[in-house]
Scaffold this motif. Structure first.
Motif, PDB file in Angstrom:
ATOM      1  N   ASN A  60     -12.826  -7.036   3.549  1.00 12.33           N
ATOM      2  CA  ASN A  60     -12.870  -7.037   2.162  1.00 12.33           C
ATOM      3  C   ASN A  60     -13.059  -8.993   2.071  1.00 12.33           C
ATOM      4  OD1 ASN A  60     -13.777  -8.030  -0.734  1.00 12.33           O
ATOM      5  ND2 ASN A  60     -13.191  -6.067  -1.220  1.00 12.33           N
ATOM      6  N   THR A  61     -12.759  -9.800   1.268  1.00 19.63           N
ATOM      7  CA  THR A  61     -12.304 -11.172   0.933  1.00 19.63           C
ATOM      8  C   THR A  61     -11.090 -11.504   0.113  1.00 19.63           C
ATOM      9  OG1 THR A  61     -14.150 -11.473  -0.882  1.00 19.63           O
ATOM     10  CG2 THR A  61     -14.482 -11.502   1.979  1.00 19.63           C
ATOM     11  N   GLY A  62     -10.284 -12.427   0.419  1.00 20.61           N
ATOM     12  CA  GLY A  62      -9.451 -13.036  -0.685  1.00 20.61           C
ATOM     13  C   GLY A  62      -9.970 -13.253  -1.080  1.00 20.61           C
ATOM     14  N   ARG A  63     -11.004 -13.582  -1.762  1.00 20.08           N
ATOM     15  CA  ARG A  63     -11.842 -14.236  -3.611  1.00 20.08           C
ATOM     16  C   ARG A  63     -11.815 -12.830  -3.480  1.00 20.08           C
ATOM     17  NH1 ARG A  63     -13.054 -15.027  -7.432  1.00 20.08           N
ATOM     18  NH2 ARG A  63     -14.794 -16.128  -7.723  1.00 20.08           N
ATOM     19  N   VAL A  64     -12.757 -11.879  -2.892  1.00 20.53           N
ATOM     20  CA  VAL A  64     -12.625 -11.069  -3.934  1.00 20.53           C
ATOM     21  C   VAL A  64     -10.902 -10.267  -4.478  1.00 20.53           C
ATOM     22  CG1 VAL A  64     -13.440  -8.245  -3.969  1.00 20.53           C
ATOM     23  CG2 VAL A  64     -15.045 -10.130  -3.121  1.00 20.53           C
ATOM     24  N   MET A  65     -10.437 -10.148  -3.185  1.00 22.12           N
ATOM     25  CA  MET A  65      -8.861  -9.811  -4.075  1.00 22.12           C
ATOM     26  C   MET A  65      -8.425 -10.346  -4.775  1.00 22.12           C
ATOM     27  SD  MET A  65      -8.118  -6.878  -2.006  1.00 22.12           S
ATOM     28  CE  MET A  65      -9.564  -6.760  -1.993  1.00 22.12           C
ATOM     29  N   GLU A  66      -8.772 -11.882  -5.348  1.00 18.51           N
ATOM     30  CA  GLU A  66      -7.861 -12.789  -6.039  1.00 18.51           C
ATOM     31  C   GLU A  66      -8.367 -12.110  -7.807  1.00 18.51           C
ATOM     32  OE1 GLU A  66      -7.907 -17.042  -6.764  1.00 18.51           O
ATOM     33  OE2 GLU A  66      -9.647 -16.708  -6.521  1.00 18.51           O
ATOM     34  N   LYS A  67      -9.734 -12.010  -7.289  1.00 24.75           N
ATOM     35  CA  LYS A  67     -10.418 -12.144  -8.749  1.00 24.75           C
ATOM     36  C   LYS A  67      -9.844 -10.276  -9.358  1.00 24.75           C
ATOM     37  CE  LYS A  67     -15.188 -11.166 -10.804  1.00 24.75           C
ATOM     38  NZ  LYS A  67     -16.910 -10.699 -10.042  1.00 24.75           N
ATOM     39  N   ILE A  68      -9.570  -9.610  -9.134  1.00 23.96           N
ATOM     40  CA  ILE A  68      -9.234  -8.592  -9.377  1.00 23.96           C
ATOM     41  C   ILE A  68      -7.728  -8.357  -9.401  1.00 23.96           C
ATOM     42  CG2 ILE A  68     -10.969  -6.646  -7.345  1.00 23.96           C
ATOM     43  CD1 ILE A  68      -8.751  -5.803  -6.155  1.00 23.96           C
ATOM     44  N   VAL A  70      -5.367  -9.044  -7.896  1.00 18.90           N
ATOM     45  CA  VAL A  70      -3.734  -8.805  -7.090  1.00 18.90           C
ATOM     46  C   VAL A  70      -2.603  -9.705  -6.997  1.00 18.90           C
ATOM     47  CG1 VAL A  70      -5.494  -7.244  -4.833  1.00 18.90           C
ATOM     48  CG2 VAL A  70      -4.845  -9.544  -4.837  1.00 18.90           C
ATOM     49  N   ASN A  71      -3.046 -10.877  -6.371  1.00 21.23           N
ATOM     50  CA  ASN A  71      -1.742 -12.162  -7.403  1.00 21.23           C
ATOM     51  C   ASN A  71      -1.249 -12.045  -8.282  1.00 21.23           C
ATOM     52  OD1 ASN A  71      -2.726 -12.953  -4.636  1.00 21.23           O
ATOM     53  ND2 ASN A  71      -4.542 -14.291  -6.310  1.00 21.23           N
ATOM     54  N   HIS A  72      -1.205 -10.840  -9.066  1.00 21.79           N
ATOM     55  CA  HIS A  72      -0.536 -10.212 -10.866  1.00 21.79           C
ATOM     56  C   HIS A  72      -0.042  -9.242 -10.633  1.00 21.79           C
ATOM     57  CE1 HIS A  72      -1.569 -15.308 -11.693  1.00 21.79           C
ATOM     58  NE2 HIS A  72      -3.187 -14.525 -11.524  1.00 21.79           N
ATOM     59  N   LYS A  73      -0.567  -8.587  -9.466  1.00 22.12           N
ATOM     60  CA  LYS A  73       0.053  -7.220  -9.416  1.00 22.12           C
ATOM     61  C   LYS A  73       1.891  -7.367  -9.110  1.00 22.12           C
ATOM     62  CE  LYS A  73      -4.726  -4.594 -10.289  1.00 22.12           C
ATOM     63  NZ  LYS A  73      -5.533  -4.154 -10.139  1.00 22.12           N
ATOM     64  N   ASP A  88      -8.994 -14.785   4.785  1.00 24.84           N
ATOM     65  CA  ASP A  88      -8.795 -15.110   3.719  1.00 24.84           C
ATOM     66  C   ASP A  88      -9.020 -16.685   3.955  1.00 24.84           C
ATOM     67  OD1 ASP A  88      -7.584 -16.231   0.975  1.00 24.84           O
ATOM     68  OD2 ASP A  88      -5.872 -15.733   1.734  1.00 24.84           O
ATOM     69  N   ASN A  89      -9.399 -17.611   4.300  1.00 20.22           N
ATOM     70  CA  ASN A  89      -9.548 -18.514   4.651  1.00 20.22           C
ATOM     71  C   ASN A  89      -9.474 -20.182   3.998  1.00 20.22           C
ATOM     72  OD1 ASN A  89     -10.029 -17.702   7.449  1.00 20.22           O
ATOM     73  ND2 ASN A  89     -12.335 -17.752   7.058  1.00 20.22           N
ATOM     74  N   LYS A  90      -9.126 -19.231   2.588  1.00 17.59           N
ATOM     75  CA  LYS A  90      -8.594 -20.910   0.672  1.00 17.59           C
ATOM     76  C   LYS A  90      -7.443 -21.890   1.599  1.00 17.59           C
ATOM     77  CE  LYS A  90     -10.117 -22.145  -3.088  1.00 17.59           C
ATOM     78  NZ  LYS A  90     -10.313 -22.416  -4.472  1.00 17.59           N
ATOM     79  N   PRO A  91      -6.539 -20.669   1.480  1.00 20.50           N
ATOM     80  CA  PRO A  91      -7.011 -18.671   0.934  1.00 20.50           C
ATOM     81  C   PRO A  91      -6.616 -18.840  -0.497  1.00 20.50           C
ATOM     82  CG  PRO A  91      -4.079 -20.098   0.856  1.00 20.50           C
ATOM     83  CD  PRO A  91      -5.318 -21.670   1.167  1.00 20.50           C
ATOM     84  N   HIS A  92      -6.955 -17.742  -1.028  1.00 20.57           N
ATOM     85  CA  HIS A  92      -6.853 -17.277  -2.002  1.00 20.57           C
ATOM     86  C   HIS A  92      -5.787 -16.285  -2.362  1.00 20.57           C
ATOM     87  CE1 HIS A  92     -11.521 -18.763  -3.347  1.00 20.57           C
ATOM     88  NE2 HIS A  92     -11.414 -17.950  -1.718  1.00 20.57           N
ATOM     89  N   LEU A  93      -5.620 -16.149  -1.691  1.00 24.00           N
ATOM     90  CA  LEU A  93      -4.214 -14.171  -1.504  1.00 24.00           C
ATOM     91  C   LEU A  93      -2.595 -15.662  -2.504  1.00 24.00           C
ATOM     92  CD1 LEU A  93      -4.621 -12.245   1.134  1.00 24.00           C
ATOM     93  CD2 LEU A  93      -5.215 -11.466  -1.757  1.00 24.00           C
ATOM     94  N   THR A  94      -1.973 -15.603  -2.678  1.00 27.26           N
ATOM     95  CA  THR A  94      -1.393 -15.829  -3.082  1.00 27.26           C
ATOM     96  C   THR A  94       0.593 -15.017  -2.191  1.00 27.26           C
ATOM     97  OG1 THR A  94      -0.368 -14.598  -5.217  1.00 27.26           O
ATOM     98  CG2 THR A  94      -1.350 -16.846  -4.699  1.00 27.26           C
ATOM     99  N   GLN A  95       1.756 -14.893  -1.746  1.00 20.05           N
ATOM    100  CA  GLN A  95       2.958 -13.989  -1.375  1.00 20.05           C
ATOM    101  C   GLN A  95       2.416 -13.078  -2.245  1.00 20.05           C
ATOM    102  OE1 GLN A  95       6.151 -15.689  -0.289  1.00 20.05           O
ATOM    103  NE2 GLN A  95       5.551 -17.510   1.430  1.00 20.05           N
ATOM    104  N   ASN A  96       2.724 -13.313  -3.795  1.00 23.17           N
ATOM    105  CA  ASN A  96       3.371 -12.416  -4.590  1.00 23.17           C
ATOM    106  C   ASN A  96       1.326 -11.128  -4.353  1.00 23.17           C
ATOM    107  OD1 ASN A  96       4.118 -10.756  -6.917  1.00 23.17           O
ATOM    108  ND2 ASN A  96       1.912 -10.911  -7.066  1.00 23.17           N
ATOM    109  N   GLY A  97      -0.119 -11.875  -3.762  1.00 22.82           N
ATOM    110  CA  GLY A  97      -0.827 -10.967  -3.556  1.00 22.82           C
ATOM    111  C   GLY A  97      -0.708 -10.354  -2.411  1.00 22.82           C
ATOM    112  N   ILE A  98      -0.030 -10.739  -1.647  1.00 22.14           N
ATOM    113  CA  ILE A  98       0.387 -10.102  -0.206  1.00 22.14           C
ATOM    114  C   ILE A  98       0.908  -9.031  -0.061  1.00 22.14           C
ATOM    115  CG2 ILE A  98       0.735 -10.461   2.619  1.00 22.14           C
ATOM    116  CD1 ILE A  98      -0.199 -13.282   1.987  1.00 22.14           C
ATOM    117  N   ASP A  99       1.413  -9.290  -1.068  1.00 25.79           N
ATOM    118  CA  ASP A  99       2.788  -7.939  -0.783  1.00 25.79           C
ATOM    119  C   ASP A  99       2.337  -6.703  -1.687  1.00 25.79           C
ATOM    120  OD1 ASP A  99       5.737  -8.482   0.388  1.00 25.79           O
ATOM    121  OD2 ASP A  99       6.254 -10.235  -2.153  1.00 25.79           O
TER     122      ASP A  99
END
Length: 230
Positions: A60-68, A70-73, A88-99
Motif C-alpha cells: 500500500n502507500t503512505g497516502r492511503v494509510m494517512e487517509k484511513i 492511522v496517524n491519529h489512531k 511513503d516518500n513524501k512522507p505521509h506517515l507520522t511516528q504515531n502512524g508507524i507505531d
C-alpha cells in the motif's frame, strides 16, 4: 522461467463505475461511507471477508494509510498476521502512524527515498526500512523476493500507484469486488488513475485481461477475477 519478483494481485473494492472512493476529497471514503448507504451496506462485509483470504504480504502507500487515519489512531482492536509494505516518500506517515501499524500487523516494511522519513530514527522489532535513491517499483519488487522471500503480494494501493504497476507490466492478477453503486465525478479516484496514454504507439501500455472466475455474491455484489495476459 522463474520471475525475479513476487506474483502480484490487485485486490480492490469498487463501484460499478470504477470508483474506489465516495468523492474527490479525504473527508469522503469508501471504507467509512459505503457501510452506511442502504442497498450497499448490507453486502459490503463480503469484501472484508474475502480480504482475510488474500496474500500474507500486502503493498500500500503512505497516502492511503494517512487517509484511513492511522496517524491519529492509538488502540489496535486486533493484530493481523499480514506483513505490510508501504511506499511513503513524501512522507505521509507520522511516528504515531508507524507505531500504530507496527502494533496492527505482523511486520512493517517502509519503502522511501526521503532521507528525513520519521521511520529512520525509529527502532521497532517488526519495523524494517527499505531505502531507495529514487522511486523504483520494479527494483522494489525484486528486493522483496530476493531479500525477503516474498512469493505472492496483494496490491491495495490508490489509483496513481496502481497505474505505476499497470504501465510497468507488474500486475499478474486482478481481483475485484464490485458494489452495487454508481458514484460519478471526474475527480473521484478510480481503480487505476495516473497518467493517460496519448498516442496509438502507447497501446502496449494497456493491460489485457483473461477472465478466470466470476461469482455473484449476496446483495447484488459481484466478484471478478482476471489474469493479466498482455
Amino acid at each position: 522461467m522463474e520471475m525475479k519478483r513476487p506474483t502480484t494481485t490487485l485486490f480492490m473494492l469498487m463501484s460499478v463505475d470504477g470508483k474506489i472512493s465516495s468523492g474527490a476529497n479525504d473527508v469522503l471514503d469508501a471504507d467509512k461511507d459505503w457501510p452506511t448507504i442502504p442497498g450497499v451496506k448490507e453486502g459490503v462485509y463480503q469484501y472484508y471477508e474475502i480480504e482475510k483470504t488474500t496474500d500474507l504480504w500486502s503493498l500500500n502507500t503512505g497516502r492511503v494509510m494517512e487517509k484511513i487515519g492511522v496517524n491519529h489512531k492509538t488502540d489496535v482492536q486486533k493484530k493481523i498476521s499480514c506483513n505490510f509494505v508501504i511506499i511513503d516518500n513524501k512522507p505521509h506517515l507520522t511516528q504515531n502512524g508507524i507505531d500504530y501499524i507496527c502494533k496492527w500487523v505482523n511486520s512493517l516494511y517502509i519503502v522511501t527515498h526521503n532521507t528525513e522519513h520519521p521511520a529512520i530514527n525509529m527502532q521497532r522489532d517488526n519495523l524494517k526500512l527499505i531505502k531507495q535513491d529514487r522511486f523504483d517499483l520494479t527494483g522494489l519488487l525484486e528486493i522483496l523476493k530476493e531479500k525477503y522471500q516474498v512469493e505472492r503480494l496483494t496490491i491495495q494501493s490508490g489509483g496513481t500507484m496502481n497505474c505505476e504497476f499497470l504501465r510497468k507490466k507488474l500486475f499478474d492478477y486482478v481481483d475485484i469486488v464490485i458494489a452495487p453503486l454508481l458514484v460519478g465525478g471526474k475527480d473521484t479516484p478510480t481503480l487505476i488513475d495516473g497518467e493517460a496514454i496519448n498516442t496509438h504507439d502507447q497501446l502496449n501500455k494497456l493491460g489485457v485481461l483473461k477472465l478466470k472466475d466470476l461469482k455473484i455474491l449476496e446483495n447484488s455484489y459481484v466478484r471478478l477475477t482476471y489474469q493479466v495476459i498482455g
